[in-house]
Design a protein around this motif. Structure first.
Motif, short mmCIF file in Angstrom:
data_model
loop_
_atom_site.label_atom_id
_atom_site.label_comp_id
_atom_site.label_asym_id
_atom_site.label_seq_id
_atom_site.Cartn_x
_atom_site.Cartn_y
_atom_site.Cartn_z
N ASP A 1 0.79 -1.23 0.00
CA ASP A 1 0.00 0.00 0.00
C ASP A 1 0.83 1.28 0.00
O ASP A 1 0.31 2.35 0.29
CB ASP A 1 -0.98 0.02 1.18
CG ASP A 1 -1.98 -1.10 1.11
OD1 ASP A 1 -2.47 -1.38 0.00
OD2 ASP A 1 -2.24 -1.72 2.16
N ASP B 1 1.24 3.33 -5.74
CA ASP B 1 0.15 2.97 -6.65
C ASP B 1 0.70 2.38 -7.94
O ASP B 1 0.12 1.46 -8.52
CB ASP B 1 -0.69 4.20 -6.99
CG ASP B 1 -1.33 4.81 -5.76
OD1 ASP B 1 -2.00 4.06 -5.03
OD2 ASP B 1 -1.15 6.02 -5.53
N ASP C 1 2.90 -6.51 -2.96
CA ASP C 1 1.64 -5.78 -3.11
C ASP C 1 1.05 -6.03 -4.50
O ASP C 1 1.37 -5.33 -5.45
CB ASP C 1 1.84 -4.28 -2.88
CG ASP C 1 0.54 -3.51 -2.88
OD1 ASP C 1 -0.54 -4.10 -3.14
OD2 ASP C 1 0.58 -2.29 -2.62
N ALA D 1 -7.57 -2.68 -5.87
CA ALA D 1 -7.77 -2.42 -4.44
C ALA D 1 -9.24 -2.59 -4.06
O ALA D 1 -9.55 -3.14 -3.00
CB ALA D 1 -7.29 -1.01 -4.10
#
Length: 177
Positions: A94, A97, A121, A173
């Protein structure tokens, strides 16, 4: 580096000549057309962007890092890593992006860096930046969501890919949550 310079000078309508004397060195001469148009810079929101993002640029070439940072910093929060190991030290779940990752780095190839980032991620959008011409079925492409070819051809296309990458990050997400 020289291929990037050649591509850029060529796109700008210029040319490069070289003279070389064995034992004395080489001289490269760049001829560029004179820019005479002066247009006011408009400060309107960029329609290619869905939102401000946190972007990691991973490239061992300082000039590439600087160009991408200058292009993206007005609209995004940008960090630079000059190696795969530095990128993985900065990369956390997180935290980013989007990551733009060069394929050809000396210490660790970009596809290895991207594979590790996906493990850390999976929602982060990964963009390959490379000067290498890769076949569509090249296994190194499987780690990446998007590909931007060097030398860069049009800065708006980079912004467009960043916008699409942010949208993909948000979709991932949302689906994970």
């Amino acid at each position: 580096g020289l291929a990037t310079v050649y591509g850029t000078v060529n796109r700008w309508g210029g040319d490069i000549s070289v003279t070389s004397v064995p034992g004395s060195g080489s001289t490269f001469t760049l001829n560029l057309p004179l820019w005479t148009e002066l247009e006011p810079v408009k400060s309107t929101p960029d329609p290619l962007l869905s939102r401000r993002g946190d972007i990691l640029i991973v490239d061992d070439e300082p000039d590439i890092c600087e160009v991408l940072s200058l292009l993206l910093s007005p609209d995004h929060d940008v960090e630079i890593a000059r190696s795969g190991s530095e990128a993985l030290e900065k990369f956390q779940p997180d935290r980013f992006d989007v990551a733009l990752v060069d394929l050809g780095m000396p210490e660790m190839p970009g596809d290895w860096v991207a594979a590790r980032m996906k493990q850390i991620d999976p929602a982060t959008s990964l963009i390959l930046t490379t000067g290498w011409k890769l076949a569509e079925d090249d296994h190194r492409l499987t780690q990446f969501d998007f590909n931007i070819q060097k030398p860069f051809r049009g800065l708006d296309s980079i912004k467009e890919v960043i916008g699409r990458a942010l949208k993909l990050r948000d979709e991932r997400a949302e689906n994970a949550g």
